[in-house]
Design a protein around this motif. Structure first.
Motif, mmCIF file in Angstrom:
data_model
loop_
_atom_site.group_PDB
_atom_site.id
_atom_site.type_symbol
_atom_site.label_atom_id
_atom_site.label_comp_id
_atom_site.label_asym_id
_atom_site.label_seq_id
_atom_site.Cartn_x
_atom_site.Cartn_y
_atom_site.Cartn_z
ATOM 1 N N HIS A 124 31.973 -40.797 4.682
ATOM 2 C CA HIS A 124 32.393 -39.725 3.774
ATOM 3 C C HIS A 124 31.235 -39.056 3.047
ATOM 4 O O HIS A 124 31.440 -38.092 2.318
ATOM 5 C CB HIS A 124 33.369 -40.288 2.739
ATOM 6 N N ASP A 125 30.006 -39.521 3.229
ATOM 7 C CA ASP A 125 28.853 -38.972 2.499
ATOM 8 C C ASP A 125 28.248 -37.829 3.312
ATOM 9 O O ASP A 125 27.193 -37.970 3.928
ATOM 10 C CB ASP A 125 27.826 -40.072 2.253
ATOM 11 N N LEU A 126 28.908 -36.679 3.302
ATOM 12 C CA LEU A 126 28.471 -35.547 4.125
ATOM 13 C C LEU A 126 28.176 -34.281 3.325
ATOM 14 O O LEU A 126 27.620 -33.336 3.880
ATOM 15 C CB LEU A 126 29.541 -35.218 5.186
ATOM 16 N N ASN A 127 28.527 -34.261 2.076
ATOM 17 C CA ASN A 127 28.369 -33.032 1.303
ATOM 18 C C ASN A 127 26.915 -32.570 1.272
ATOM 19 O O ASN A 127 26.011 -33.333 0.903
ATOM 20 C CB ASN A 127 28.872 -33.247 -0.124
ATOM 21 N N GLY A 128 26.693 -31.338 1.693
ATOM 22 C CA GLY A 128 25.359 -30.756 1.690
ATOM 23 C C GLY A 128 24.479 -31.175 2.845
ATOM 24 O O GLY A 128 23.319 -30.753 2.922
ATOM 25 N N LYS A 129 25.000 -31.983 3.756
ATOM 26 C CA LYS A 129 24.206 -32.468 4.877
ATOM 27 C C LYS A 129 24.548 -31.702 6.153
ATOM 28 O O LYS A 129 25.544 -30.990 6.222
ATOM 29 C CB LYS A 129 24.449 -33.969 5.081
ATOM 30 N N THR A 130 23.687 -31.872 7.157
ATOM 31 C CA THR A 130 23.923 -31.270 8.467
ATOM 32 C C THR A 130 24.449 -32.341 9.409
ATOM 33 O O THR A 130 23.823 -33.379 9.605
ATOM 34 C CB THR A 130 22.643 -30.656 9.042
ATOM 35 N N LEU A 131 25.615 -32.078 9.983
ATOM 36 C CA LEU A 131 26.256 -32.981 10.938
ATOM 37 C C LEU A 131 26.176 -32.354 12.322
ATOM 38 O O LEU A 131 26.640 -31.235 12.536
ATOM 39 C CB LEU A 131 27.716 -33.201 10.550
ATOM 40 N N LEU A 132 25.571 -33.075 13.256
ATOM 41 C CA LEU A 132 25.503 -32.637 14.653
ATOM 42 C C LEU A 132 26.547 -33.408 15.444
ATOM 43 O O LEU A 132 26.533 -34.647 15.470
ATOM 44 C CB LEU A 132 24.114 -32.886 15.231
ATOM 45 N N VAL A 133 27.447 -32.677 16.086
ATOM 46 C CA VAL A 133 28.518 -33.281 16.879
ATOM 47 C C VAL A 133 28.299 -32.911 18.339
ATOM 48 O O VAL A 133 28.405 -31.733 18.714
ATOM 49 C CB VAL A 133 29.901 -32.785 16.415
ATOM 50 N N HIS A 134 27.983 -33.891 19.151
ATOM 51 C CA HIS A 134 27.889 -33.643 20.587
ATOM 52 C C HIS A 134 29.291 -33.702 21.205
ATOM 53 O O HIS A 134 30.118 -34.524 20.824
ATOM 54 C CB HIS A 134 26.987 -34.678 21.257
ATOM 55 N N GLY A 135 29.533 -32.822 22.171
ATOM 56 C CA GLY A 135 30.862 -32.788 22.783
ATOM 57 C C GLY A 135 31.902 -32.253 21.825
ATOM 58 O O GLY A 135 32.968 -32.842 21.640
ATOM 59 N N GLY A 136 31.606 -31.115 21.210
ATOM 60 C CA GLY A 136 32.477 -30.577 20.173
ATOM 61 C C GLY A 136 33.867 -30.199 20.626
ATOM 62 O O GLY A 136 34.779 -30.109 19.805
ATOM 63 N N ALA A 137 34.069 -29.996 21.934
ATOM 64 C CA ALA A 137 35.389 -29.596 22.418
ATOM 65 C C ALA A 137 36.287 -30.781 22.736
ATOM 66 O O ALA A 137 37.459 -30.602 23.061
ATOM 67 C CB ALA A 137 35.245 -28.721 23.666
ATOM 68 N N SER A 138 35.767 -31.993 22.644
ATOM 69 C CA SER A 138 36.578 -33.184 22.904
ATOM 70 C C SER A 138 37.545 -33.429 21.758
ATOM 71 O O SER A 138 37.482 -32.785 20.705
ATOM 72 C CB SER A 138 35.664 -34.402 23.073
#
Length: 307
Positions: A124-138
């Motif tokens: 849950h510690d994502l505020n203000g961070k960059t999240l990279l999601v591989h396979g975004g259409a899955s």
């Protein structure tokens, strides 16, 4: 009852709609009359003979289900170790979730596996961070994009170009075509990476991982073995985790389910996260559903419905 069985390892054609003994709940379990299940890549691996169910789990594929508690009539969805491709499913009560307000019982089948996977790996510690999601259409990717946006992250995702417009609709801030673009150069730096590829992306994931960042490997579509330069990891004070959900203990899964109920379900009920369902097919047509997922011709989840 009827269920999809796997008489022998092989292609989608080996999946067989058959009459089998009724599921029987053990102590601490409930019996769910299924409305729907969803196809996960783990199901494809099980069909091929590469991913057997954990001890004590049903031999039938299916890692999630939605339906009604036979005893109480309550609408529920659940995380499973197996057995979702069936008309009746025995489920540990501690692994069940209420169907979120505003969702149909069948559509809730698209949520347990992805919600538990993303929550337990991204946190849950994502505020203000960059999240990279591989396979975004899955299925996991479409959920993770919405989850990251809801928690205040800048979400970057890799996917085929044809799927970019839909992923931007879900909130992705940047979409990268991994077939034609250098995603390392395009990403620059990411604080958290959710990766379904594994070995082939390991070194490149470390290239973009920010100082103090986290790489969560949840799939091995790009192989299982790779060399790692530990100096890069140490210099960045970064961490790598590699997890599966299916093999976790009963208590670990129960804790994850509680976290999802407390922290993720409110986002679903508010509309911040919605299940992304590519199509629905009858459970008896599981072979066709496997062909679709194997070809990556979908965005989000492919559901199998039980009449």
């Amino acid at each position: 009852m009827h269920a999809i069985t796997i008489p022998r390892p092989g292609g989608p054609e080996v999946l067989t709609w058959a009459e089998v003994p009724d599921a029987a709940p053990a102590e601490g379990e409930i019996l769910v009359r299924a409305a729907a299940t969803a196809v996960n890549r783990a199901d494809l691996l099980q069909r091929q003979g590469h991913y057997n169910p954990p001890p004590g789990a049903s031999p039938y594929p299916g890692l999630e289900v939605s339906g009604t508690d036979v005893a109480t009539g309550e609408a529920v969805c659940a995380l499973l170790g197996g057995g979702g491709y069936a008309e009746l499913v025995a489920v540990p009560r501690a692994h069940t979730l209420p169907v979120p307000a505003g969702l149909s019982v069948a559509d809730a089948a698209a949520l347990p596996e992805v919600a538990c996977t993303v929550w337990s790996n991204v946190g849950h510690d994502l505020n203000g961070k960059t999240l990279l999601v591989h396979g975004g259409a899955s299925g996991i990717g479409t959920f993770a994009i919405q989850f990251g946006v809801a928690l205040g992250a800048t979400v970057v995702t890799t996917a085929r170009k044809a799927k970019h417009a839909r992923l931007k609709e879900l909130g992705a801030h940047r979409t990268i075509d991994y077939t034609s673009e250098d995603w390392v150069a395009e990403v620059g730096e990411a604080d958290v990476i959710l990766d379904i590829i594994g070995a082939r992306y390991l070194a490149r994931n470390l290239d973009v991982l920010a100082s103090g960042g986290r790489l969560a490997i949840i799939g091995l579509q790009g192989g299982v073995k790779a060399e790692l330069d530990l100096r890069v990891l140490m210099a960045k004070r970064a961490s790598i985790s590699a997890t599966t959900l299916r093999a976790r203990s009963h208590d670990e899964k129960a804790a994850i389910v509680r976290g999802v109920r407390d922290h993720v379900w409110p986002l679903v009920e508010s509309g911040a996260i919605k299940p992304v369902i590519d199509r629905r097919l009858p459970l008896s047509e599981a072979a066709e559903a496997h062909r679709i997922v194997e070809a990556s011709d979908h965005i989000g989840k492919v559901l199998l419905t039980v009449s």
